[in-house]
Design a protein around this motif. Structure first.
Motif, PDB file in Angstrom:
ATOM      1  N   SER A   1       6.381 -50.169  24.890  1.00 46.19           N
ATOM      2  CA  SER A   1       5.270 -51.117  25.070  1.00 46.19           C
ATOM      3  C   SER A   1       4.317 -51.137  23.883  1.00 46.19           C
ATOM      4  CB  SER A   1       4.507 -50.796  26.352  1.00 46.19           C
ATOM      5  OG  SER A   1       3.825 -49.559  26.227  1.00 46.19           O
ATOM      6  N   SER A   2       4.537 -50.283  22.893  1.00 38.53           N
ATOM      7  CA  SER A   2       3.633 -50.179  21.754  1.00 38.53           C
ATOM      8  C   SER A   2       4.306 -50.663  20.474  1.00 38.53           C
ATOM      9  CB  SER A   2       3.208 -48.721  21.577  1.00 38.53           C
ATOM     10  OG  SER A   2       2.443 -48.560  20.405  1.00 38.53           O
ATOM     11  N   VAL A   3       3.532 -51.346  19.648  1.00 38.66           N
ATOM     12  CA  VAL A   3       4.024 -51.742  18.325  1.00 38.66           C
ATOM     13  C   VAL A   3       3.341 -50.907  17.250  1.00 38.66           C
ATOM     14  CG1 VAL A   3       4.062 -53.602  16.604  1.00 38.66           C
ATOM     15  CG2 VAL A   3       4.652 -54.085  18.974  1.00 38.66           C
ATOM     16  N   CYS A   4       2.032 -50.841  17.279  1.00 37.29           N
ATOM     17  CA  CYS A   4       1.270 -50.164  16.232  1.00 37.29           C
ATOM     18  C   CYS A   4       0.441 -49.041  16.841  1.00 37.29           C
ATOM     19  CB  CYS A   4       0.362 -51.162  15.523  1.00 37.29           C
ATOM     20  SG  CYS A   4      -0.634 -50.432  14.204  1.00 37.29           S
ATOM     21  N   GLY A   5       0.845 -47.813  16.552  1.00 37.63           N
ATOM     22  CA  GLY A   5       0.110 -46.659  17.058  1.00 37.63           C
ATOM     23  C   GLY A   5      -1.213 -46.452  16.356  1.00 37.63           C
ATOM     24  N   CYS A   6      -1.301 -46.792  15.077  1.00 42.27           N
ATOM     25  CA  CYS A   6      -2.546 -46.608  14.331  1.00 42.27           C
ATOM     26  C   CYS A   6      -3.684 -47.427  14.934  1.00 42.27           C
ATOM     27  CB  CYS A   6      -2.366 -47.026  12.875  1.00 42.27           C
ATOM     28  SG  CYS A   6      -1.198 -46.049  11.936  1.00 42.27           S
ATOM     29  N   LYS A   7      -3.376 -48.661  15.268  1.00 43.37           N
ATOM     30  CA  LYS A   7      -4.382 -49.587  15.788  1.00 43.37           C
ATOM     31  C   LYS A   7      -4.262 -49.796  17.297  1.00 43.37           C
ATOM     32  CE  LYS A   7      -6.437 -50.759  11.939  1.00 43.37           C
ATOM     33  NZ  LYS A   7      -7.862 -50.830  11.734  1.00 43.37           N
ATOM     34  N   LYS A   8      -3.306 -49.082  17.913  1.00 47.66           N
ATOM     35  CA  LYS A   8      -3.075 -49.170  19.357  1.00 47.66           C
ATOM     36  C   LYS A   8      -2.856 -50.616  19.816  1.00 47.66           C
ATOM     37  CE  LYS A   8      -5.499 -44.860  20.355  1.00 47.66           C
ATOM     38  NZ  LYS A   8      -4.916 -44.238  19.259  1.00 47.66           N
ATOM     39  N   VAL A   9      -1.905 -51.269  19.172  1.00 46.50           N
ATOM     40  CA  VAL A   9      -1.571 -52.657  19.479  1.00 46.50           C
ATOM     41  C   VAL A   9      -0.268 -52.681  20.267  1.00 46.50           C
ATOM     42  CG1 VAL A   9      -1.095 -54.946  18.531  1.00 46.50           C
ATOM     43  CG2 VAL A   9      -2.730 -53.430  17.377  1.00 46.50           C
ATOM     44  N   SER A  10      -0.301 -53.359  21.400  1.00 42.96           N
ATOM     45  CA  SER A  10       0.860 -53.405  22.290  1.00 42.96           C
ATOM     46  C   SER A  10       1.877 -54.457  21.851  1.00 42.96           C
ATOM     47  CB  SER A  10       0.419 -53.715  23.718  1.00 42.96           C
ATOM     48  OG  SER A  10      -0.009 -55.067  23.816  1.00 42.96           O
ATOM     49  N   LEU A  11       3.093 -54.277  22.347  1.00 47.76           N
ATOM     50  CA  LEU A  11       4.147 -55.262  22.138  1.00 47.76           C
ATOM     51  C   LEU A  11       3.704 -56.612  22.697  1.00 47.76           C
ATOM     52  CD1 LEU A  11       7.119 -55.931  21.349  1.00 47.76           C
ATOM     53  CD2 LEU A  11       7.742 -55.259  23.654  1.00 47.76           C
ATOM     54  N   GLU A  12       3.131 -56.611  23.871  1.00 48.81           N
ATOM     55  CA  GLU A  12       2.678 -57.855  24.498  1.00 48.81           C
ATOM     56  C   GLU A  12       1.674 -58.594  23.613  1.00 48.81           C
ATOM     57  OE1 GLU A  12       0.752 -59.437  28.691  1.00 48.81           O
ATOM     58  OE2 GLU A  12       0.666 -57.306  28.237  1.00 48.81           O
TER      59      GLU A  12
ATOM     60  N   ALA B   1       0.677 -63.152  19.996  1.00 49.52           N
ATOM     61  CA  ALA B   1       0.226 -63.685  18.705  1.00 49.52           C
ATOM     62  C   ALA B   1       1.317 -64.552  18.076  1.00 49.52           C
ATOM     63  CB  ALA B   1      -0.162 -62.546  17.770  1.00 49.52           C
ATOM     64  N   VAL B   2       2.552 -64.095  18.161  1.00 50.38           N
ATOM     65  CA  VAL B   2       3.680 -64.866  17.605  1.00 50.38           C
ATOM     66  C   VAL B   2       3.849 -66.166  18.372  1.00 50.38           C
ATOM     67  CG1 VAL B   2       6.191 -64.860  17.282  1.00 50.38           C
ATOM     68  CG2 VAL B   2       4.844 -62.831  16.668  1.00 50.38           C
ATOM     69  N   LYS B   3       3.775 -66.100  19.700  1.00 47.71           N
ATOM     70  CA  LYS B   3       3.911 -67.319  20.507  1.00 47.71           C
ATOM     71  C   LYS B   3       2.783 -68.306  20.233  1.00 47.71           C
ATOM     72  CE  LYS B   3       6.630 -65.425  24.270  1.00 47.71           C
ATOM     73  NZ  LYS B   3       6.677 -65.063  25.695  1.00 47.71           N
ATOM     74  N   ASN B   4       1.630 -67.800  19.778  1.00 52.12           N
ATOM     75  CA  ASN B   4       0.493 -68.658  19.470  1.00 52.12           C
ATOM     76  C   ASN B   4       0.439 -69.067  18.000  1.00 52.12           C
ATOM     77  OD1 ASN B   4      -0.647 -68.928  22.072  1.00 52.12           O
ATOM     78  ND2 ASN B   4      -1.434 -66.839  21.922  1.00 52.12           N
ATOM     79  N   GLY B   5       1.543 -68.842  17.259  1.00 52.48           N
ATOM     80  CA  GLY B   5       1.638 -69.380  15.917  1.00 52.48           C
ATOM     81  C   GLY B   5       1.643 -68.399  14.768  1.00 52.48           C
ATOM     82  N   ALA B   6       1.413 -67.112  15.003  1.00 55.19           N
ATOM     83  CA  ALA B   6       1.467 -66.146  13.905  1.00 55.19           C
ATOM     84  C   ALA B   6       2.926 -65.996  13.488  1.00 55.19           C
ATOM     85  CB  ALA B   6       0.879 -64.809  14.346  1.00 55.19           C
ATOM     86  N   ASP B   7       3.248 -66.497  12.304  1.00 55.66           N
ATOM     87  CA  ASP B   7       4.651 -66.536  11.891  1.00 55.66           C
ATOM     88  C   ASP B   7       4.960 -65.645  10.694  1.00 55.66           C
ATOM     89  OD1 ASP B   7       3.258 -68.045  10.071  1.00 55.66           O
ATOM     90  OD2 ASP B   7       4.549 -69.810  10.218  1.00 55.66           O
ATOM     91  N   THR B   8       4.018 -64.795  10.310  1.00 53.24           N
ATOM     92  CA  THR B   8       4.258 -63.798   9.271  1.00 53.24           C
ATOM     93  C   THR B   8       3.651 -62.474   9.721  1.00 53.24           C
ATOM     94  OG1 THR B   8       2.185 -64.166   8.068  1.00 53.24           O
ATOM     95  CG2 THR B   8       4.087 -65.550   7.434  1.00 53.24           C
ATOM     96  N   VAL B   9       4.131 -61.401   9.123  1.00 55.55           N
ATOM     97  CA  VAL B   9       3.588 -60.075   9.425  1.00 55.55           C
ATOM     98  C   VAL B   9       2.093 -60.049   9.106  1.00 55.55           C
ATOM     99  CG1 VAL B   9       3.683 -57.627   8.799  1.00 55.55           C
ATOM    100  CG2 VAL B   9       5.806 -58.928   9.083  1.00 55.55           C
ATOM    101  N   GLU B  10       1.710 -60.674   8.019  1.00 51.18           N
ATOM    102  CA  GLU B  10       0.308 -60.695   7.615  1.00 51.18           C
ATOM    103  C   GLU B  10      -0.556 -61.419   8.644  1.00 51.18           C
ATOM    104  OE1 GLU B  10       2.925 -61.503   5.603  1.00 51.18           O
ATOM    105  OE2 GLU B  10       2.865 -59.644   4.444  1.00 51.18           O
ATOM    106  N   LYS B  11      -0.071 -62.548   9.155  1.00 53.73           N
ATOM    107  CA  LYS B  11      -0.844 -63.290  10.162  1.00 53.73           C
ATOM    108  C   LYS B  11      -0.969 -62.485  11.456  1.00 53.73           C
ATOM    109  CE  LYS B  11       0.198 -67.929   8.472  1.00 53.73           C
ATOM    110  NZ  LYS B  11       0.924 -69.188   8.744  1.00 53.73           N
ATOM    111  N   VAL B  12       0.101 -61.815  11.849  1.00 53.20           N
ATOM    112  CA  VAL B  12       0.030 -60.962  13.039  1.00 53.20           C
ATOM    113  C   VAL B  12      -1.005 -59.871  12.814  1.00 53.20           C
ATOM    114  CG1 VAL B  12       1.284 -59.278  14.455  1.00 53.20           C
ATOM    115  CG2 VAL B  12       2.368 -61.452  13.843  1.00 53.20           C
ATOM    116  N   GLY B  13      -1.013 -59.287  11.617  1.00 45.60           N
ATOM    117  CA  GLY B  13      -1.994 -58.253  11.297  1.00 45.60           C
ATOM    118  C   GLY B  13      -3.417 -58.761  11.339  1.00 45.60           C
ATOM    119  N   GLU B  14      -3.644 -59.976  10.838  1.00 45.21           N
ATOM    120  CA  GLU B  14      -4.983 -60.560  10.868  1.00 45.21           C
ATOM    121  C   GLU B  14      -5.468 -60.761  12.294  1.00 45.21           C
ATOM    122  OE1 GLU B  14      -4.843 -64.175   8.584  1.00 45.21           O
ATOM    123  OE2 GLU B  14      -4.223 -63.117   6.768  1.00 45.21           O
ATOM    124  N   ILE B  15      -4.578 -61.189  13.162  1.00 48.36           N
ATOM    125  CA  ILE B  15      -4.944 -61.494  14.546  1.00 48.36           C
ATOM    126  C   ILE B  15      -5.066 -60.237  15.395  1.00 48.36           C
ATOM    127  CG2 ILE B  15      -4.124 -62.619  16.667  1.00 48.36           C
ATOM    128  CD1 ILE B  15      -2.814 -64.733  14.767  1.00 48.36           C
TER     129      ILE B  15
END
Length: 114
Positions: A54-65, A70-84
């Motif tokens: 269920s986890s993607v980023c342990g450093c920032k505690k960001v979940s897979l969901e 974010a991707v479903k809402n248009g984030a189409d690059t790793v950088e955009k996902v990181g910004e959001i």
């Protein structure tokens, strides 16, 4: 960032092997078991697999969901996902440098849309 450790005590499968399976597209316990050989029955599997999946980023505690949304809402690059979400923007506590270990998983989520 999580340190590598054995998760499946029965079959000696470590955290990094599970994360590599996720980077290759595994999202369920069954898919991880098929790729890595985790037994799904030992205490390590019972106590930790769901949390790892269920986890993607342990450093920032960001979940897979959160990343999938974010991707479903248009984030189409790793950088955009990181910004959001902040995923992929953490600092490694040991080196003091950008961690980014989750970026491969973020790219896979973008590629698969899940």
């Amino acid at each position: 960032m999580a340190k590598n450790r054995v998760i499946c005590n029965k079959n000696n499968v470590d955290y990094l092997s599970i994360r590599k399976a996720m980077v290759s597209g595994a999202r369920t316990i069954e898919e991880v078991a098929k790729i890595t050989g985790v037994c799904t029955e030992c205490e390590g599997c019972k106590n930790e697999l769901a949390g790892i999946l269920s986890s993607v980023c342990g450093c920032k505690k960001v979940s897979l969901e959160t990343v999938v949304n974010a991707v479903k809402n248009g984030a189409d690059t790793v950088e955009k996902v990181g910004e959001i979400t902040g995923a992929g923007t953490g600092i490694d506590e040991e080196s003091g440098e950008e961690c980014g270990k989750c970026k491969g998983l973020i790219q896979n989520i973008i590629d698969l849309g899940r």
